[in-house]
Design an enzyme around this catalytic site. Structure first.
Site, PDB file in Angstrom:
ATOM      1  N   LYS A  65     122.755 -17.764 -24.992  1.00  0.00           N
ATOM      2  CA  LYS A  65     121.719 -17.069 -24.237  1.00  0.00           C
ATOM      3  C   LYS A  65     120.363 -17.452 -24.815  1.00  0.00           C
ATOM      4  O   LYS A  65     120.190 -17.461 -26.027  1.00  0.00           O
ATOM      5  CB  LYS A  65     121.910 -15.544 -24.345  1.00  0.00           C
ATOM      6  CG  LYS A  65     120.940 -14.743 -23.502  1.00  0.00           C
ATOM      7  CD  LYS A  65     120.985 -13.257 -23.785  1.00  0.00           C
ATOM      8  CE  LYS A  65     122.348 -12.661 -23.540  1.00  0.00           C
ATOM      9  NZ  LYS A  65     122.358 -11.199 -23.746  1.00  0.00           N
ATOM     10  N   CYS A  82     106.486 -19.763 -19.140  1.00  0.00           N
ATOM     11  CA  CYS A  82     107.192 -20.534 -18.100  1.00  0.00           C
ATOM     12  C   CYS A  82     108.283 -19.680 -17.449  1.00  0.00           C
ATOM     13  O   CYS A  82     109.034 -18.989 -18.127  1.00  0.00           O
ATOM     14  CB  CYS A  82     107.830 -21.774 -18.740  1.00  0.00           C
ATOM     15  SG  CYS A  82     108.810 -22.753 -17.592  1.00  0.00           S
ATOM     16  N   CYS A  84     109.875 -21.433 -14.671  1.00  0.00           N
ATOM     17  CA  CYS A  84     110.598 -22.438 -13.884  1.00  0.00           C
ATOM     18  C   CYS A  84     111.651 -23.176 -14.717  1.00  0.00           C
ATOM     19  O   CYS A  84     112.441 -23.927 -14.179  1.00  0.00           O
ATOM     20  CB  CYS A  84     109.621 -23.457 -13.296  1.00  0.00           C
ATOM     21  SG  CYS A  84     108.941 -24.646 -14.472  1.00  0.00           S
ATOM     22  N   CYS A  93     104.322 -22.141 -20.679  1.00  0.00           N
ATOM     23  CA  CYS A  93     104.125 -23.002 -19.513  1.00  0.00           C
ATOM     24  C   CYS A  93     103.318 -24.230 -19.921  1.00  0.00           C
ATOM     25  O   CYS A  93     102.330 -24.111 -20.642  1.00  0.00           O
ATOM     26  CB  CYS A  93     103.368 -22.218 -18.436  1.00  0.00           C
ATOM     27  SG  CYS A  93     102.862 -23.211 -17.015  1.00  0.00           S
ATOM     28  N   HIS A  97     105.775 -26.820 -13.665  1.00  0.00           N
ATOM     29  CA  HIS A  97     106.142 -26.164 -12.398  1.00  0.00           C
ATOM     30  C   HIS A  97     105.456 -26.841 -11.201  1.00  0.00           C
ATOM     31  O   HIS A  97     105.998 -26.848 -10.102  1.00  0.00           O
ATOM     32  CB  HIS A  97     105.799 -24.672 -12.435  1.00  0.00           C
ATOM     33  CG  HIS A  97     104.353 -24.388 -12.661  1.00  0.00           C
ATOM     34  ND1 HIS A  97     103.803 -24.210 -13.911  1.00  0.00           N
ATOM     35  CD2 HIS A  97     103.332 -24.289 -11.788  1.00  0.00           C
ATOM     36  CE1 HIS A  97     102.511 -23.999 -13.801  1.00  0.00           C
ATOM     37  NE2 HIS A  97     102.198 -24.044 -12.520  1.00  0.00           N
TER      38      HIS A  97
HETATM   39  S1  FES Z   1     106.139 -22.072 -14.982  1.00  0.00           S
HETATM   40 FE1  FES Z   1     107.391 -23.524 -15.927  1.00  0.00          FE
HETATM   41  S2  FES Z   1     106.023 -25.022 -16.612  1.00  0.00           S
HETATM   42 FE2  FES Z   1     104.774 -23.548 -15.677  1.00  0.00          FE
END
Ligand code: FES
Length: 118
Positions: A65, A82, A84, A93, A97
């Site tokens: 996890k 982040c 994504c 981030c 994304h």
């Molecule tokens: S939300 Fe994943 S790199 Fe920006």
């Protein structure tokens, strides 16, 4: 009425299925190449994509996890996380994304935490 000519069948059941040495010289390498090729293609396809339903393709894959924890006092005035799972700086981030959204038509973006006046 038709008159079909059927070749006589051998009384020995094994006589029709015998492979000669010449057949084996061709068949064995073909079978080995097919097996190795199939294995390599399946490995390639498995690496190219996550298992069905997975969103995490590369972050801490050896861990059961992925969890990160930060103290509020250490965040400062602003932190961008982040969501994504494509960032090379995960959990922060790095803008990955944007490319993901362009390639997939998705609309994911980061979580931004900031102090009210920052
Ligand atoms: S939300 Fe994943 S790199 Fe920006």
């Amino acid at each position: 009425m038709s008159h079909l000519s059927v070749p006589p069948m051998s009384a020995s059941p094994s006589s029709g299925c015998r492979l000669s040495k010449d057949h084996l010289i061709v068949a064995v390498p073909v079978a080995v190449v097919a097996a190795v090729g199939g294995f390599l293609v399946s490995q390639y396809l498995n690496r190219r994509s996550c298992k069905k339903g997975q969103v995490n393709a590369s972050v801490c894959k050896d861990s059961p996890k992925v969890v990160h924890s930060f103290d509020m006092e250490d965040i400062g005035t602003k932190a961008v996380y982040c969501r994504c799972w494509k960032s090379k700086k995960f959990p922060l981030c790095d803008g990955a994304h944007t490319k993901h959204n362009e390639e997939t038509g998705d609309n994911v973006g980061p979580l931004i935490i900031k102090k009210k006046n920052a």
